[in-house]
Design a protein around this motif. Structure first.
Motif, short mmCIF file in Angstrom:
data_model
loop_
_atom_site.label_atom_id
_atom_site.label_comp_id
_atom_site.label_asym_id
_atom_site.label_seq_id
_atom_site.Cartn_x
_atom_site.Cartn_y
_atom_site.Cartn_z
N SER A 17 44.17 -53.76 20.39
CA SER A 17 44.42 -53.34 19.01
C SER A 17 43.42 -53.95 18.05
CB SER A 17 45.84 -53.74 18.59
OG SER A 17 46.78 -53.12 19.41
N PHE A 18 43.01 -55.19 18.31
CA PHE A 18 41.98 -55.81 17.48
C PHE A 18 40.67 -55.02 17.56
CE2 PHE A 18 38.27 -58.62 17.39
CZ PHE A 18 38.31 -59.00 16.06
N PHE A 19 40.27 -54.64 18.77
CA PHE A 19 39.03 -53.87 18.90
C PHE A 19 39.16 -52.49 18.28
CE2 PHE A 19 37.90 -57.02 22.17
CZ PHE A 19 36.63 -57.31 21.72
N ALA A 20 40.33 -51.87 18.37
CA ALA A 20 40.53 -50.59 17.69
C ALA A 20 40.44 -50.77 16.17
CB ALA A 20 41.89 -50.01 18.08
N LEU A 21 40.96 -51.87 15.66
CA LEU A 21 40.85 -52.16 14.23
C LEU A 21 39.39 -52.37 13.83
CD1 LEU A 21 42.21 -52.83 11.49
CD2 LEU A 21 42.26 -55.21 12.26
N VAL A 22 38.63 -53.06 14.66
CA VAL A 22 37.20 -53.24 14.39
C VAL A 22 36.49 -51.89 14.37
CG1 VAL A 22 35.05 -54.21 15.33
CG2 VAL A 22 37.11 -55.61 15.22
N ALA A 23 36.87 -50.99 15.26
CA ALA A 23 36.27 -49.64 15.26
C ALA A 23 36.58 -48.91 13.96
CB ALA A 23 36.79 -48.85 16.46
N LEU A 46 36.43 -49.90 24.25
CA LEU A 46 36.95 -51.18 24.72
C LEU A 46 38.42 -51.34 24.32
CD1 LEU A 46 36.39 -53.84 26.14
CD2 LEU A 46 35.64 -54.76 23.95
N GLY A 47 38.76 -50.99 23.09
CA GLY A 47 40.14 -51.13 22.63
C GLY A 47 41.10 -50.25 23.40
N SER A 48 40.76 -48.98 23.56
CA SER A 48 41.65 -48.08 24.29
C SER A 48 41.71 -48.44 25.77
CB SER A 48 41.22 -46.64 24.10
OG SER A 48 39.90 -46.46 24.55
N ALA A 79 33.03 -41.51 26.56
CA ALA A 79 32.88 -41.88 25.15
C ALA A 79 31.45 -42.26 24.77
CB ALA A 79 33.86 -43.00 24.79
N PRO A 80 30.75 -43.10 25.52
CA PRO A 80 29.36 -43.41 25.12
C PRO A 80 28.44 -42.19 25.20
CG PRO A 80 30.19 -45.08 26.61
CD PRO A 80 31.19 -43.97 26.62
#
Length: 110
Positions: A17-23, A46-48, A79-80
């Motif tokens: 969730s932190f990485f999704a927030l950063v996205a 990374l988040g998902s 995704a990439p």
């Protein structure tokens, strides 16, 4: 191990969730489509992926675990590549780089 599984899954969900927030913050704050697509593809993947791994740890059955891990592999493979193709398409139609961009490596190509 069964008493550790919910704790590990919870930690993976929090980190994912932190990485999704950063996205999301990257999509909101970055200046152009090229840097935004980078933020969305790297941290979003990374988040998902971490959230899906948390699902695999928490589920405990082989069917759900294999589908969650297949989802992680799918995210890592698609995704990439999709972000790269979207950025190339944006460049091809003339979407401008940010004024803060240092150099344009594609401008010298034939």
């Amino acid at each position: 191990m069964t008493e550790l599984a919910p704790i590990i899954a919870g930690l993976l969900v929090l980190v994912g969730s932190f990485f999704a927030l950063v996205a999301v913050i990257g999509l909101w704050r970055l200046p152009d489509i090229y840097t935004r697509s980078h933020a969305a593809s790297k941290t979003g993947t990374l988040g998902s992926g971490l959230v899906l791994i948390a699902l695999a740890v928490h589920a405990g059955d082989a069917g759900t675990t294999s589908r969650a891990l297949a989802g992680v592999v799918f995210f890592l493979l698609t995704a990439p590549i999709a972000a790269h193709l979207l950025a190339r398409a944006a460049y091809a139609v003339g979407y401008p780089l940010s004024k803060d961009s240092v150099r344009d490596d594609l401008s010298n190509r034939p």
